[in-house]
Design an enzyme around this catalytic site. Structure first.
Site, PDB file in Angstrom:
ATOM      1  N   SER A 218     -58.334  14.428 -46.560  1.00 31.99           N
ATOM      2  CA  SER A 218     -59.556  14.452 -45.760  1.00 31.99           C
ATOM      3  C   SER A 218     -60.769  14.738 -46.633  1.00 31.99           C
ATOM      4  CB  SER A 218     -59.439  15.546 -44.697  1.00 31.99           C
ATOM      5  OG  SER A 218     -59.475  16.817 -45.327  1.00 31.99           O
ATOM      6  N   GLY A 219     -60.530  15.104 -47.890  1.00 26.82           N
ATOM      7  CA  GLY A 219     -61.659  15.530 -48.732  1.00 26.82           C
ATOM      8  C   GLY A 219     -61.886  17.022 -48.632  1.00 26.82           C
TER       9      GLY A 219
ATOM     10  N   GLY B 211     -53.301  49.031 -34.612  1.00 28.56           N
ATOM     11  CA  GLY B 211     -53.146  48.209 -33.409  1.00 28.56           C
ATOM     12  C   GLY B 211     -53.984  48.784 -32.290  1.00 28.56           C
TER      13      GLY B 211
ATOM     14  N   HIS C  48     -58.534  53.311 -42.081  1.00 29.20           N
ATOM     15  CA  HIS C  48     -58.136  51.966 -42.524  1.00 29.20           C
ATOM     16  C   HIS C  48     -58.437  51.770 -44.010  1.00 29.20           C
ATOM     17  CE1 HIS C  48     -57.026  50.160 -38.693  1.00 29.20           C
ATOM     18  NE2 HIS C  48     -57.945  50.945 -38.167  1.00 29.20           N
TER      19      HIS C  48
ATOM     20  N   LYS D 218     -56.393  31.512 -47.340  1.00 31.79           N
ATOM     21  CA  LYS D 218     -57.415  30.552 -47.790  1.00 31.79           C
ATOM     22  C   LYS D 218     -57.921  30.848 -49.209  1.00 31.79           C
ATOM     23  CE  LYS D 218     -60.177  27.115 -46.635  1.00 31.79           C
ATOM     24  NZ  LYS D 218     -59.823  25.918 -45.855  1.00 31.79           N
TER      25      LYS D 218
ATOM     26  N   GLU E 293     -57.633  49.407 -45.827  1.00 35.84           N
ATOM     27  CA  GLU E 293     -57.733  47.984 -46.188  1.00 35.84           C
ATOM     28  C   GLU E 293     -59.147  47.419 -46.051  1.00 35.84           C
ATOM     29  OE1 GLU E 293     -56.383  49.296 -43.573  1.00 35.84           O
ATOM     30  OE2 GLU E 293     -56.499  48.059 -41.779  1.00 35.84           O
TER      31      GLU E 293
ATOM     32  N   VAL F 251     -60.525  21.194 -48.554  1.00 34.10           N
ATOM     33  CA  VAL F 251     -59.820  21.992 -49.554  1.00 34.10           C
ATOM     34  C   VAL F 251     -58.299  21.942 -49.360  1.00 34.10           C
ATOM     35  CG1 VAL F 251     -59.612  24.291 -50.589  1.00 34.10           C
ATOM     36  CG2 VAL F 251     -61.779  23.572 -49.581  1.00 34.10           C
ATOM     37  N   ASP F 252     -57.845  22.171 -48.123  1.00 34.15           N
ATOM     38  CA  ASP F 252     -56.406  22.355 -47.922  1.00 34.15           C
ATOM     39  C   ASP F 252     -55.605  21.093 -48.224  1.00 34.15           C
ATOM     40  OD1 ASP F 252     -57.363  24.737 -47.047  1.00 34.15           O
ATOM     41  OD2 ASP F 252     -57.021  24.362 -44.918  1.00 34.15           O
ATOM     42  N   SER F 253     -56.054  19.956 -47.686  1.00 37.13           N
ATOM     43  CA  SER F 253     -55.276  18.735 -47.929  1.00 37.13           C
ATOM     44  C   SER F 253     -55.367  18.332 -49.395  1.00 37.13           C
ATOM     45  CB  SER F 253     -55.726  17.595 -47.005  1.00 37.13           C
ATOM     46  OG  SER F 253     -57.030  17.169 -47.315  1.00 37.13           O
ATOM     47  N   SER F 254     -56.498  18.602 -50.034  1.00 37.77           N
ATOM     48  CA  SER F 254     -56.639  18.247 -51.452  1.00 37.77           C
ATOM     49  C   SER F 254     -55.693  19.066 -52.312  1.00 37.77           C
ATOM     50  CB  SER F 254     -58.066  18.512 -51.948  1.00 37.77           C
ATOM     51  OG  SER F 254     -58.979  17.772 -51.195  1.00 37.77           O
TER      52      SER F 254
ATOM     53  N   CYS G 171     -53.265  54.162 -39.187  1.00 39.81           N
ATOM     54  CA  CYS G 171     -53.859  54.329 -37.865  1.00 39.81           C
ATOM     55  C   CYS G 171     -52.785  54.323 -36.774  1.00 39.81           C
ATOM     56  CB  CYS G 171     -54.923  53.254 -37.668  1.00 39.81           C
ATOM     57  SG  CYS G 171     -56.053  53.659 -36.374  1.00 39.81           S
ATOM     58  N   TYR G 172     -52.710  53.279 -35.943  1.00 38.43           N
ATOM     59  CA  TYR G 172     -51.641  53.227 -34.940  1.00 38.43           C
ATOM     60  C   TYR G 172     -50.275  53.362 -35.610  1.00 38.43           C
ATOM     61  CZ  TYR G 172     -48.676  51.667 -31.104  1.00 38.43           C
ATOM     62  OH  TYR G 172     -47.706  51.609 -30.139  1.00 38.43           O
TER      63      TYR G 172
END
Ligand code: XMP
Length: 517
Positions: free
Chosen positions: A227-228, A59, A173, A373, A175, A230-233, A86-87
């Protein structure tokens, strides 16, 4: 009753830009992970499922500073392993009786640690492993019960641990990719120290999501705006798998879609997936509403309002609907509830169909709200969506309307559709599509003189733009290979009659935005 949810690692978010990355890395290990605000209570932590361990994120605050974020003290007595990054390391040290200082010499960037004691965290990690440091403060005195396991010349307590309580902390870090063996360290913590079960994968997610959707929806009907993208499909296909014909999708063709887009949506969802599809061909309505408009905001508002009107009038034809499905993702949820105040609202703009009219009382169904995503893309593949859809770049709701600079006409949109198709085709052929966040073409309201054959021409100018980005908040222009630019320019001038000049946009965001309007 047995808790059949996935074993889980909770990431407490101290405001680091990397909190989401930590959760993603844990999920890459096959273990479910959730992010909670730094001050979550033990009850809130346990409510996420069978929790096997806690990670304190980094942070931007400084522990010695008054008012800097502190976790609930009771998390230290939950009997769960804790990993402070870290923090997170510093706040744990301070709260357990150690001390944190702000030294003059700060350490940022790449460093090589020196592992000086055997530690389960460093099992299989090379002794001088490269890591990414990014903090000014450091631990000056360890809390009682802790021992040091790694150091650097300017940071004597780079890694410390209390093996009895299973508390671990590192100053760097693990990650980020610059920490070359960071994922190994996270794996050691999650799998070996916390003993979390690696059972999080898209196959199991689908089974659970299908069951959850059926349980929630019962015999009622769900509406989904396609909508065509990725997410809505992916949301639509997942819901369809769960409830079949109780799902009805609305697809509005606003006339500003990419080349072949409407046809491919109808083919894929209507024919291949056999979904109920309410298709509105509203091209003419949109074009006539946009006639004579050149101001970007005016154009956006006109398109947005007409979309909402069209969407609702189509929805009214779909019978009795109880739910509206949305492709909301995990980052939207996390950011909107972060104690540090995230910028995103829970409803994304192109899914956001405005305030619901009075007579439509829908509940929201958000089956992707636990996913990142890249997990949505993996889910889409698992559900059998084609790769060209799953790896698709973002595309704005107002579509080519905001890329047709100046007045939007059918002729100009048709030219732009061709230009866009050529640009994307060349990028795909060169194998670059996946390296680019977004590639777009704009048609400018400018004409220039050219010569083709023996003839003088006076035609429109287009720009090509490709950017790299992590989240669209900032972006850098993509260093497109010259030969790809050359092919695009040559094909566009030859194949698109209305254009005789092609430019490449080399502006970052900021100061420019990704879209031109
Ligand atoms: P800008 O142009 O603001 O765009 O840098 C950032 C990202 O958002 C996309 N974008 C939109 N997406 N509806 C959307 O769904 C919109 O109205 C819209 N406007 C911009 C843009 O393509 C980029 O990915």
């Amino acid at each position: 009753m047995a808790d059949n949810r996935h074993e889980c690692i909770v990431v407490l978010d101290f405001g680091a830009q990397y909190s989401q990355l930590i959760a993603r890395r844990v999920r890459e290990l096959g273990v479910y992970s959730q992010i909670l605000p730094f001050n979550a209570t033990p009850e809130e932590i346990l409510a996420t499922g069978p929790v096997k361990g806690i990670i304190f994120s980094g942070g931007p605050a400084s522990v010695p500073q008054e008012g800097s974020p502190r976790p609930d003290y009771r998390v230290f007595s939950m009997g769960l392993p804790i990993f402070g990054i870290c923090y997170g390391l510093q706040v744990m040290s301070q709260m357990l009786g150690g001390q944190v200082e702000c030294p003059e010499h700060k350490e940022y960037g790449i460093a090589n640690i020196d592992i000086i004691a055997k530690s389960p965290l460093f099992e299989g990690v090379s002794r001088n492993s490269q890591v990414w440091m990014s903090h000014g403060d450091r631990v000056a005195m360890m809390p009682e019960g802790f021992t040091v396991t790694a150091q650097t010349p300017s940071c004597p307590y780079t890694a410390i641990e209390d093996r009895k309580r299973d508390f671990y902390g590192v100053q760097f870090h693990p990650e980020v990719v610059h920490s070359l063996e960071g994922q190994k360290m996270l794996g050691n913590f999650v799998l070996n120290i916390c003993h979390a079960k690696a059972d999080w994968n898209m196959g199991s997610f689908i089974d659970e999501a299908v069951e959850a959707i059926r349980a929630e929806v019962g015999d009622r009907n769900v509406l989904c705006g396609l909508s065509g993208g990725v997410d809505s499909s992916v949301a639509a296909v997942l819901i369809h798998k769960a409830i079949g014909d109780q799902l009805v999708c609305v697809f509005v063709n606003n006339g500003m879609l990419r080349k072949g887009e409407a046809e491919s949506v109808l083919e894929l969802f209507g024919k291949n997936f056999n979904m109920r599809l309410q298709y509105a061909d509203a091209e003419e309505a949109f074009l006539s509403a946009l006639k004579g408009k050149t101001d970007p905001e005016d154009k956006r508002k006109t398109i947005g309002k007409l979309f909402v009107d069209t969407f609702y009038s189509e929805a009214r034809k779909c019978g009795d609907i109880s739910y509206l499905a949305q492709g909301t993702l995990y980052p939207d949820i996390v950011e909107s509830r972060s104690p540090f105040g995230g910028p995103t609202s829970t409803i994304k703009s192109h899914h956001n169909v405005g305030g619901l009219p009075e007579d439509l009382k829908w509940k929201l169904l958000e089956p992707l709200k636990d996913l990142f995503k890249d997990e949505v893309r993996a889910l889409g593949r698992e559900l059998g969506l084609p790769e060209e859809l799953v790896d698709r770049h973002p595309f704005p709701g107002p579509g080519l309307g905001v890329r047709c600079i100046g007045e939007v006409t059918k002729e100009r949109l048709d030219s732009l559709r061709e230009i866009d198709a050529i640009f994307i085709d060349e990028i795909r052929k060169a194998g670059l599509y996946g390296h680019i966040w977004q590639a777009l073409a704009d048609l400018l309201p400018v004409k220039s003189v050219g010569v083709q054959g023996d003839e003088r021409t006076y035609r429109e100018v287009c720009t090509l733009r490709a950017v790299t980005s992590a989240d669209a908040m900032t972006a850098d222009w993509y260093r497109m290979p010259y030969d790809v630019m050359q092919k695009c320019a040559s094909r566009i001038c030859n194949e698109v009659g209305a254009v005789n000049r092609v430019l490449y946009d080399i502006t970052s965001k900021p100061p420019a935005t990704i879209e031109w309007e």
